[in-house]
Design a protein around this motif. Structure first.
Motif, PDB file in Angstrom:
ATOM      1  N   HIS A  84       0.862  -1.171   0.000  1.00  0.00           N
ATOM      2  CA  HIS A  84       0.000   0.000   0.000  1.00  0.00           C
ATOM      3  C   HIS A  84       0.906   1.231   0.000  1.00  0.00           C
ATOM      4  N   ALA A  85       1.046   1.860  -1.154  1.00  0.00           N
ATOM      5  CA  ALA A  85       1.940   3.007  -1.306  1.00  0.00           C
ATOM      6  C   ALA A  85       1.634   3.658  -2.647  1.00  0.00           C
ATOM      7  N   ASP A  86       2.368   4.724  -2.967  1.00  0.00           N
ATOM      8  CA  ASP A  86       2.076   5.448  -4.206  1.00  0.00           C
ATOM      9  C   ASP A  86       3.305   5.782  -5.036  1.00  0.00           C
ATOM     10  N   ALA A  87       4.426   5.142  -4.721  1.00  0.00           N
ATOM     11  CA  ALA A  87       5.622   5.291  -5.547  1.00  0.00           C
ATOM     12  C   ALA A  87       6.508   4.060  -5.382  1.00  0.00           C
ATOM     13  N   LEU A  88       7.222   3.761  -6.442  1.00  0.00           N
ATOM     14  CA  LEU A  88       8.160   2.641  -6.471  1.00  0.00           C
ATOM     15  C   LEU A  88       9.500   3.148  -6.983  1.00  0.00           C
ATOM     16  N   VAL A  89      10.590   2.641  -6.426  1.00  0.00           N
ATOM     17  CA  VAL A  89      11.918   2.905  -6.980  1.00  0.00           C
ATOM     18  C   VAL A  89      12.687   1.587  -7.014  1.00  0.00           C
TER      19      VAL A  89
END
Length: 254
Positions: A89-94
């Motif tokens: 549950h999050a809104d960015a990936l790196v």
């Protein structure tokens, strides 16, 4: 079935990436085209096929990873694949791992793709108004730096999102942004009484620049105003439709 349309940014030249809309894909009805939304009411097998088509169009052979997006400012660092059923549950990936394609789903919110090619680090952020105001681009940049990127080398591109001409909000919405920074007034234009029009793309570009990103490309494509090309949550709502499709932005190393 038409060929998947891949929209690319000059700022990310040399990096495998793409902003996709609804062209191509196998969904029908209100989801017609390349609907990749796992949370939509579309047939799950059809969505899976669309996701495979999207990934193959941008990063053939890579493993596509997406999130359970919650309009937060949280960024996740991906070092190995995870199962779709346990998406963070999050809104960015790196990531700094070749072979992983990271993707962000949108339907009016701003997709942001970032890369430091020298360090071999890429990022993808979902910037709706809430995440943008909360600093999702800042946390994405910080997460990229934590695995070797340097913000003075990071380039960013903002993909198709709802444009100011299509994005009417009430004064309470504007007040949230002014409470954060009075200078945010510049991202609003007066509309009918008690309302304004908000420049989401401009605000996201401002946040990126304020964080030290020197090269920012905004594609200037309005999801609301182009129903043949893009899905739009707000357009679907205004049309009284029971659900809506999601498009994807993907970036990958290698």
């Amino acid at each position: 079935m038409n060929e998947v349309e891949v929209i690319r940014a000059a700022a990310l030249d040399g990096v495998r990436h793409g902003f996709l809309g609804r062209r191509g894909g196998v969904s029908g009805g209100i989801h017609a085209g390349l609907n990749v939304g796992l949370g939509s009411a579309d047939d799950a097998a059809t969505v899976a096929e669309n996701r495979a088509l999207a990934s193959a169009a941008v990063a053939p052979g890579a493993r596509l990873l997406t999130l359970y997006q919650v309009h937060s400012a949280d960024a996740v660092t991906v070092l190995q694949p995870f199962d779709e059923q346990v998406r963070p549950h999050a809104d960015a990936l790196v990531t700094d791992r070749p072979g992983l394609a990271i993707g962000i789903l949108t339907a009016d919110c701003a997709p942001v793709l970032l890369a430091d090619t020298q360090a071999g680090v890429v990022g993808a952020a979902h910037a709706g108004w809430k995440g943008a105001l909360g600093g999702v681009t800042d946390t994405t940049i910080a997460a990229m730096e934590a695995i070797g990127a340097r913000r003075e080398r990071i380039v960013a591109a903002i993909g198709p999102c709802i444009a100011r001409a299509s994005y009417e909000v009430d004064d309470g919405f504007r007040d949230r942004f002014l409470a954060s920074d009075r200078e945010n007034e510049r991202f609003f234009a007066d509309a009918r009484a008690g309302h304004a029009r908000f420049d989401l793309e401009g605000y996201v570009a401002h946040r990126l620049a304020a964080a030290g990103i020197a090269r920012i490309e905004a594609l200037g494509l309005d999801t609301y105003a182009d129903p043949s090309r893009f899905f739009s949550y707000r357009r679907a709502t205004h049309a009284g439709e029971p659900d809506y499709g999601r498009q994807i932005a993907i970036i990958a190393l290698g």
